[in-house]
Design an enzyme around this catalytic site. Structure first.
Site, short mmCIF file in Angstrom:
data_model
loop_
_atom_site.label_atom_id
_atom_site.label_comp_id
_atom_site.label_asym_id
_atom_site.label_seq_id
_atom_site.Cartn_x
_atom_site.Cartn_y
_atom_site.Cartn_z
N LYS A 41 -3.31 -18.77 9.18
CA LYS A 41 -3.44 -17.64 8.31
C LYS A 41 -3.77 -18.26 6.93
CE LYS A 41 -1.39 -13.67 7.75
NZ LYS A 41 -1.13 -12.68 8.66
N ASP B 176 -5.16 -8.86 6.57
CA ASP B 176 -3.87 -8.67 6.33
C ASP B 176 -3.72 -7.90 4.86
OD1 ASP B 176 -1.08 -10.05 7.19
OD2 ASP B 176 -0.94 -10.04 5.24
P1 NDP Z 1 -2.50 -3.19 3.14
O1 NDP Z 1 -2.95 -3.99 2.19
O2 NDP Z 1 -3.38 -2.19 3.80
O3 NDP Z 1 -1.01 -2.16 2.86
C1 NDP Z 1 -0.26 -2.88 2.25
C2 NDP Z 1 1.10 -1.85 1.88
O4 NDP Z 1 2.30 -2.39 1.26
C3 NDP Z 1 0.56 -1.16 0.45
O5 NDP Z 1 0.83 0.22 0.56
C4 NDP Z 1 0.94 -1.89 -0.50
O6 NDP Z 1 1.04 -1.27 -1.88
C5 NDP Z 1 2.45 -2.25 -0.09
N1 NDP Z 1 2.73 -3.72 -0.51
C6 NDP Z 1 2.02 -4.82 -0.39
N2 NDP Z 1 3.02 -5.75 -1.12
C7 NDP Z 1 4.12 -5.26 -1.61
C8 NDP Z 1 5.12 -5.40 -2.17
N3 NDP Z 1 5.10 -6.82 -2.72
N4 NDP Z 1 6.22 -4.65 -2.68
C9 NDP Z 1 5.81 -3.39 -2.15
N5 NDP Z 1 4.97 -2.97 -1.61
C10 NDP Z 1 3.97 -3.61 -1.30
O7 NDP Z 1 -1.89 -4.12 4.41
P2 NDP Z 1 -1.50 -4.06 5.71
O8 NDP Z 1 -0.96 -2.66 6.17
O9 NDP Z 1 -2.37 -4.58 6.55
O10 NDP Z 1 -0.03 -5.09 5.85
C11 NDP Z 1 1.26 -4.40 5.87
C12 NDP Z 1 2.08 -5.50 6.56
O11 NDP Z 1 1.85 -5.66 8.01
C13 NDP Z 1 1.87 -6.91 6.10
O12 NDP Z 1 3.29 -7.61 6.05
C14 NDP Z 1 1.06 -7.67 7.07
O13 NDP Z 1 1.34 -9.30 7.26
C15 NDP Z 1 1.53 -6.84 8.47
N6 NDP Z 1 0.65 -6.97 9.34
C16 NDP Z 1 -0.52 -6.55 9.47
C17 NDP Z 1 -1.52 -6.44 10.37
C18 NDP Z 1 -2.90 -6.03 10.27
O14 NDP Z 1 -3.55 -5.87 11.30
N7 NDP Z 1 -3.37 -5.49 9.25
C19 NDP Z 1 -0.98 -7.19 11.77
C20 NDP Z 1 0.24 -7.63 11.88
C21 NDP Z 1 1.16 -7.40 10.53
P3 NDP Z 1 0.11 -1.53 -2.86
O15 NDP Z 1 -1.29 -0.60 -2.54
O16 NDP Z 1 0.88 -0.98 -4.05
O17 NDP Z 1 -0.14 -2.80 -2.84
O1 2IT Z 2 -0.08 -10.79 11.06
C1 2IT Z 2 -1.11 -10.35 11.78
O2 2IT Z 2 -0.78 -10.34 12.85
C2 2IT Z 2 -2.26 -10.00 11.12
N1 2IT Z 2 -2.51 -9.82 9.94
C3 2IT Z 2 -3.61 -9.84 12.10
C4 2IT Z 2 -4.22 -11.11 12.32
C5 2IT Z 2 -5.60 -10.92 13.13
O3 2IT Z 2 -5.97 -12.18 13.43
O4 2IT Z 2 -5.80 -10.14 13.66
#
Ligand code: NDP
Ligand code: 2IT
Length: 444
Positions: free
Chosen positions: A124, A164
């Site tokens: 990461k 992420d």
């Molecule tokens: P994005 O940046 O696309 O979206 C994040 C969302 O969460 C936004 O709505 C953001 O609001 C909100 N957010 C972020 N930080 C905070 C906080 N501290 N408090 C409240 N709201 C918050 O990220 P993703 O959708 O990609 O990721 C969301 C989660 O999923 C994370 O935990 C990530 O690690 C996990 N994840 C993502 C994967 C992926 O493929 N993208 C895979 C597996 C897990 P704002 O716009 O106001 O910042």
């Molecule tokens: O938390 C996760 O699994 C991710 N943000 C996706 C990682 C990846 O390599 O696609």
């Protein structure tokens, strides 16, 4: 292994890393019995070698804003464990990013990737940079400056980053563009690339869709239909958007979404047209979720998370520790029957204990959100064989992987009374795979 002694030792060595210690404690507590059935593990101190990352790179990122001002941010890459395959995991750009958060994420990623059935180790990285309020040109310059340092540590067979929080298609494409130039090759060292630039169909959808596929498997064990269920989703980014899209398609009713400022509650349910609006609001205009409430005339709650709203199922999809013990109790008291984690470690240990005590279906992120990295793995495969698979083909493979992860959880997590402890199942299954690979490769 005595879990408490290992944890005390790690806490002494890494005192300022609460998220990392939290993630380690959750895993070690649930694998203790299995670990202690294998004295050969303890003999080679497998546990410390598994908990402490292989290496951590940290560097300064210097970039120039549109007015000529010069800024510095920190950049990091944690290469946690590569026994099963190249280091693999996303990059997070958010002001909160620090070594503790990235170490927890890299640790979790190692077990998650083991569960996917694909050959990927765990890593990461990220930066304390935030794209909020920055122009597109500023984001591009930051991404280029970040990769100027990162590129020498990564490669298609060494370490493959992705997105992420704060890193979506735009950022991955900028980073990959610079990487290609420096490395003088184009074999796909990042995943989540644009389709035209070597990305995979279904990668943007994969984490959200995958979480819903996992949820369906959990509901199947109790013969529960998803149709008509009331669902609270947190976040409104990549994971939350595609979670909601799949749920709408399946006839469930999503009533909340959120961002870091607050949440919206729409009792009518977010339909396809409203979701299209959210996608444009968040991905194109980069606005705030409050604007949804202004447009559709529904409730907006500033500074709060949505867990007090009545629901059948909750899908946290924003960030770590967004459901605390009080939130978990409200969910249970309001009749919630399932929680499946789109985000990484969104539930605190107190919240998890409440879910388990009340016997609700609870899936930890490393199982439920593994669809994203799984399709990243499939993107790597397509890049390697220089072919692109159809949407249907990738989606079918994703469904198969999520089903397989569920089966592994059932195998290792079924309690004597027949209920399933998905935390234990996912941790033991992931751990045993990594442990076996580490044992075979000797003391390194
Ligand atoms: P994005 O940046 O696309 O979206 C994040 C969302 O969460 C936004 O709505 C953001 O609001 C909100 N957010 C972020 N930080 C905070 C906080 N501290 N408090 C409240 N709201 C918050 O990220 P993703 O959708 O990609 O990721 C969301 C989660 O999923 C994370 O935990 C990530 O690690 C996990 N994840 C993502 C994967 C992926 O493929 N993208 C895979 C597996 C897990 P704002 O716009 O106001 O910042
Ligand atoms: O938390 C996760 O699994 C991710 N943000 C996706 C990682 C990846 O390599 O696609």
């Amino acid at each position: 292994m005595k879990v408490q002694a290992v944890l005390d030792n790690l806490a002494k060595r890494f005192p300022n890393e609460p998220e990392y210690l939290q993630a380690v404690e959750e895993v070690l507590t649930s694998i203790e019995d299995v670990y202690n059935q294998h004295p050969e593990f303890e003999k080679v101190n497998l546990i410390e070698r598994l908990c402490i990352p292989d290496r951590i790179f940290s560097f300064r990122v210097t970039w120039m804003d549109d007015k000529g001002g010069v800024h510095t941010n920190m950049g990091y890459r944690i290469q946690h464990n590569n026994c099963i395959g190249p280091y693999k995991g996303g990059l997070r750009f958010h002001t909160s990013v620090n070594p503790s958060i990235l170490k927890f994420l890299a640790f979790e990623q190692t077990f998650k990737n083991a569960l996917t059935t694909l050959p990927m180790g765990g890593g990461k990285g990220g930066s304390d940079f935030s794209a909020k309020g920055k122009s597109d040109a500023e984001v591009m310059r930051f991404c280029q400056a970040f990769v100027l340092e990162l590129w020498r540590h990564i490669g298609p067979n060494t370490d493959v980053p992705a997105g992420d929080i704060g890193v979506g298609g735009r950022e991955v494409n900028y980073m990959y563009g610079m990487y290609k130039k420096l490395a003088r090759e184009n074999t796909g060292t990042f995943t989540g690339k644009s389709l035209e630039g070597g990305g995979s169909l279904i990668r943007p959808e994969a984490t959200g869709y995958g979480n819903v596929y996992f949820l369906l498997e959990m509901l199947k064990t109790k013969n529960i239909d998803i149709k008509g269920k009331i669902i609270t989703v947190s976040g409104s980014g990549n994971v939350a958007q595609y979670t909601t899209e799949k749920l709408i398609e399946l006839g469930a009713k999503v009533v909340t979404m959120s961002d870091s400022n607050g949440y919206i509650y729409d009792p009518e349910g977010i339909d396809k047209e409203k979701l299209d609006y959210i996608m444009e609001l968040k991905n194109v205009w980069r606005g705030r979720i409050k604007e949804y409430a202004d447009k559709y005339g529904c409730k907006y709650v500033e500074g709060k998370r949505p867990w007090g709203e009545k629901c059948d199922i909750a899908l946290p999809s924003a960030t770590q520790n967004e459901i605390d013990g009080r939130d978990a109790q409200m969910l249970v008291d309001n009749g919630c029957i399932a929680v499946s984690e789109g985000a990484n470690m969104p539930s605190t240990p107190e919240a998890i204990a409440i879910f388990q005590k009340n016997n609700i279906l609870y899936a930890p992120g490393k199982a439920a959100n593994a669809g994203g990295v799984s399709v990243s793995g499939l993107e790597m495969t397509q890049n390697s064989i220089k072919l692109s698979w159809s949407k249907e083909e990738v989606d079918e493979k994703l469904k198969g992987i999520m089903k397989d992860i569920h089966t592994q959880c059932v195998k290792y997590g079924t309690n004597p009374d027949g209920s399933i402890n998905y935390v234990k199942g996912a941790n033991v299954a992931g751990f045993m795979k990594v442990a076996k690979a580490m044992m075979a490769q000797g003391v390194i």
